[in-house]
Motif scaffolding. Sequence first.
Motif, PDB file in Angstrom:
ATOM      1  N   MET A  31      -0.260   4.145 -18.108  1.00 17.02           N
ATOM      2  CA  MET A  31      -1.446   5.012 -17.998  1.00 17.02           C
ATOM      3  C   MET A  31      -1.094   6.457 -18.358  1.00 17.02           C
ATOM      4  N   ASP A  60       5.014  12.698  -9.498  1.00 18.63           N
ATOM      5  CA  ASP A  60       4.637  14.064  -9.124  1.00 18.63           C
ATOM      6  C   ASP A  60       5.726  14.843  -8.388  1.00 18.63           C
ATOM      7  N   LEU A  66      -4.192  11.941  -6.298  1.00 20.59           N
ATOM      8  CA  LEU A  66      -3.601  11.388  -7.521  1.00 20.59           C
ATOM      9  C   LEU A  66      -3.387   9.878  -7.376  1.00 20.59           C
ATOM     10  N   HIS A  67      -2.973   9.453  -6.195  1.00 28.31           N
ATOM     11  CA  HIS A  67      -2.782   8.029  -5.909  1.00 28.31           C
ATOM     12  C   HIS A  67      -4.110   7.291  -6.060  1.00 28.31           C
ATOM     13  N   ARG A 115       0.826  -1.203   0.000  1.00 21.32           N
ATOM     14  CA  ARG A 115       0.000   0.000   0.000  1.00 21.32           C
ATOM     15  C   ARG A 115       0.865   1.259   0.000  1.00 21.32           C
ATOM     16  N   PHE A 167       2.585  -2.760 -11.069  1.00 21.85           N
ATOM     17  CA  PHE A 167       1.941  -1.453 -10.867  1.00 21.85           C
ATOM     18  C   PHE A 167       2.833  -0.334 -11.395  1.00 21.85           C
ATOM     19  N   GLN A 196       2.458  -0.237 -15.000  1.00 22.71           N
ATOM     20  CA  GLN A 196       1.109   0.214 -15.369  1.00 22.71           C
ATOM     21  C   GLN A 196       0.961   1.724 -15.215  1.00 22.71           C
ATOM     22  N   LEU A 197       1.621   2.282 -14.210  1.00 24.02           N
ATOM     23  CA  LEU A 197       1.579   3.741 -14.030  1.00 24.02           C
ATOM     24  C   LEU A 197       2.180   4.447 -15.248  1.00 24.02           C
ATOM     25  N   SER A 250       3.232   6.162  -7.141  1.00 24.97           N
ATOM     26  CA  SER A 250       2.373   7.200  -7.696  1.00 24.97           C
ATOM     27  C   SER A 250       3.056   8.563  -7.566  1.00 24.97           C
ATOM     28  N   VAL A 305      -9.219   3.214  -1.207  1.00 27.01           N
ATOM     29  CA  VAL A 305      -7.919   2.572  -1.088  1.00 27.01           C
ATOM     30  C   VAL A 305      -8.011   1.347  -0.181  1.00 27.01           C
ATOM     31  N   LEU A 329      -8.169   4.060 -11.825  1.00 24.56           N
ATOM     32  CA  LEU A 329      -8.048   3.867 -13.273  1.00 24.56           C
ATOM     33  C   LEU A 329      -7.420   2.507 -13.574  1.00 24.56           C
ATOM     34  N   ARG A 330      -6.403   2.158 -12.796  1.00 22.86           N
ATOM     35  CA  ARG A 330      -5.727   0.866 -12.960  1.00 22.86           C
ATOM     36  C   ARG A 330      -6.689  -0.302 -12.774  1.00 22.86           C
ATOM     37  N   ARG A 348      -5.111   7.085  -9.754  1.00 21.03           N
ATOM     38  CA  ARG A 348      -4.349   6.106 -10.535  1.00 21.03           C
ATOM     39  C   ARG A 348      -4.743   4.697 -10.153  1.00 21.03           C
ATOM     40  N   LEU A 349      -5.002   4.474  -8.864  1.00 25.28           N
ATOM     41  CA  LEU A 349      -5.443   3.143  -8.435  1.00 25.28           C
ATOM     42  C   LEU A 349      -6.785   2.799  -9.051  1.00 25.28           C
TER      43      LEU A 349
END
Lengths: 65, 198
Positions: free
Chosen positions: A49, A18, B179-180, A7, A42, A45-46, A14, B103, B186-187, B183-184
């Motif tokens: 995307m 940024d 933003l996290h 997590r 992941f 995938q980021l 992510s 989340v 959308l994923r 993205r989660l």
Amino acid sequence: MHIPTCRETSALLSQTQDRKLTLFERVGLRLHLVVCNGCRQFERQLAFMRSAVKRYLERDDHPPR
Amino acid sequence: MADNNSSRADALGVSPGEVEQFRGYLMRYALLQLRDQTSAEDVVQETLLAAVEGGDRFSGKSTVKTWLTGILKHKIIDQVRRQSREQPLLQGEDDECSEADVVDALFRADGHWQNFPADWGDPGNALENKRFWETFEMCARLMPVKTARVFMMREVMELSTEEICKELDITATNCWVMLHRARLSLRECLETKWFGRV
């Protein structure tokens, strides 16, 4: 050294898009990624995307003259 | 001298036909950010008008497309300011799940993924598939309103976290959290609706 959970890692991955992570965060992130295939997916995938949004916008465009 | 100036303006002026070819691009751009057909059409129309009327201000230093995008960006930011006055980011979470809910649902209590992200293979192949883009549009629309607003400011308008914070009057931490979450979600949507089926 605290190795981040999935997590926490997903949040760091992510935020990589940024801001610049601290050295401490980057080390923890790399240690986690070595052992976790799910978070490595992941990470890919980021990146996908982010590029997909750009491609979506450019999709039907006529080439610039 | 006046003659010289006007011929220079003509040379650099932009014709209606020239800007019209970018309407599709500008519409996709505006629609991702504003999520409303009418507002998107309005800002695109205003942009094209402003471009034709102020065509002599086109310096020729960038491409016409970059120049148009710049005009559109300003008009969208005005709209976003209006939207966020009407729906402030930090108030009224009622129309969407709270951050923790979204989340929490994706992770176990010990911090592991509930379902580990799958291998998407070579996702680049999807970019050539028209049906993928329909799925992409659907997943973008399914994002909670405020989450999508922040995500699109970052990914479509390419604003920095600092700029987003300033526009929406939120903290940097809040911005990263949103933003996290974006993205989660959308994923999750892309994996369920597209990559999970390939």
